[in-house]
Design a protein around this motif. Structure first.
Motif, PDB file in Angstrom:
ATOM      1  N   GLY A  94      -4.361   5.039 -10.129  1.00  0.00           N
ATOM      2  CA  GLY A  94      -5.030   5.866  -9.142  1.00  0.00           C
ATOM      3  C   GLY A  94      -6.159   5.170  -8.413  1.00  0.00           C
ATOM      4  O   GLY A  94      -6.823   5.781  -7.574  1.00  0.00           O
ATOM      5  N   THR A  96      -6.276   1.092  -8.123  1.00  0.00           N
ATOM      6  CA  THR A  96      -5.881  -0.211  -7.586  1.00  0.00           C
ATOM      7  C   THR A  96      -4.368  -0.336  -7.487  1.00  0.00           C
ATOM      8  O   THR A  96      -3.616   0.344  -8.184  1.00  0.00           O
ATOM      9  N   VAL A  97      -3.964  -1.232  -6.606  1.00  0.00           N
ATOM     10  CA  VAL A  97      -2.569  -1.662  -6.507  1.00  0.00           C
ATOM     11  C   VAL A  97      -2.590  -3.186  -6.460  1.00  0.00           C
ATOM     12  O   VAL A  97      -3.623  -3.792  -6.169  1.00  0.00           O
ATOM     13  N   SER A 103      -9.287   0.930  -2.352  1.00  0.00           N
ATOM     14  CA  SER A 103      -8.937   1.860  -3.419  1.00  0.00           C
ATOM     15  C   SER A 103      -7.879   2.824  -2.870  1.00  0.00           C
ATOM     16  O   SER A 103      -7.644   2.887  -1.652  1.00  0.00           O
ATOM     17  N   GLU A 104      -7.255   3.583  -3.747  1.00  0.00           N
ATOM     18  CA  GLU A 104      -6.235   4.524  -3.300  1.00  0.00           C
ATOM     19  C   GLU A 104      -6.833   5.581  -2.365  1.00  0.00           C
ATOM     20  O   GLU A 104      -6.203   5.986  -1.399  1.00  0.00           O
ATOM     21  N   ARG A 107      -7.350   3.943   0.980  1.00  0.00           N
ATOM     22  CA  ARG A 107      -6.035   3.724   1.587  1.00  0.00           C
ATOM     23  C   ARG A 107      -5.499   5.008   2.228  1.00  0.00           C
ATOM     24  O   ARG A 107      -4.985   4.995   3.342  1.00  0.00           O
ATOM     25  N   ARG A 108      -5.663   6.140   1.531  1.00  0.00           N
ATOM     26  CA  ARG A 108      -5.221   7.421   2.097  1.00  0.00           C
ATOM     27  C   ARG A 108      -6.012   7.780   3.348  1.00  0.00           C
ATOM     28  O   ARG A 108      -5.447   8.259   4.331  1.00  0.00           O
TER      29      ARG A 108
END
Length: 145
Positions: A94, A96-97, A103-104, A107-108
């Motif tokens: 929820g 990192t990728v 961060s998620e 990113r959103r």
């Protein structure tokens, strides 16, 4: 409840070591506290740490200030002999990728802004953005989201 948990609820699985507010930026230093991590390829649990490094991620704003997360993450050896991946870096669910710089949450927010700003799309809908959406997009970031 501690104050960092109030302002950074998505960092609940991490140990926050320091919070610095300088100018228009809040820097949060955190590290993971789990003893073992699963390999992303074979799902074998590993406790053998290869090394540690610091990752910097842009996160959603706090009190109108840009937030940068300084995460101290570990690389692990995969202990399963048949696995092709020998070394892997831990990822925080929820947050990192792999190879991510946002961060998620960030990113959103950036995807919502990029989607609303593209030509011939739906009109801008501000309800897609959270109230604390103070994320400053970098140049040409929508091509990498």
């Amino acid at each position: 409840m501690e104050l960092p948990a109030v302002f950074f609820p998505r960092l609940s699985g991490l140990r926050i070591t320091n919070v610095l507010a300088r100018g228009a930026t809040v820097r949060v230093h955190a590290e993971t506290s789990s003893a073992a991590v699963r390999c992303p390829d074979c799902a074998t649990l590993s406790r053998r740490v290869h090394s540690r490094y610091e990752r910097r991620l842009l996160d959603g704003a706090v009190a109108g200030r840009e937030t940068v997360l300084h995460l101290r993450v570990r690389r692990f050896f995969c202990t399963f002999i048949g696995c092709v991946r020998r070394i892997f870096a831990e990822q925080i669910d929820g947050l990192t990728v792999r190879h991510g710089r946002y961060s998620e949450l960030a990113r959103r927010i950036l995807k919502a802004v990029a989607w609303s700003r593209t030509p011939r799309t739906r009109p801008f809908r501000p309800r897609l953005l959270p109230a604390h959406a103070g994320v400053v997009p970098r140049r040409r970031c929508n091509t990498r989201l």
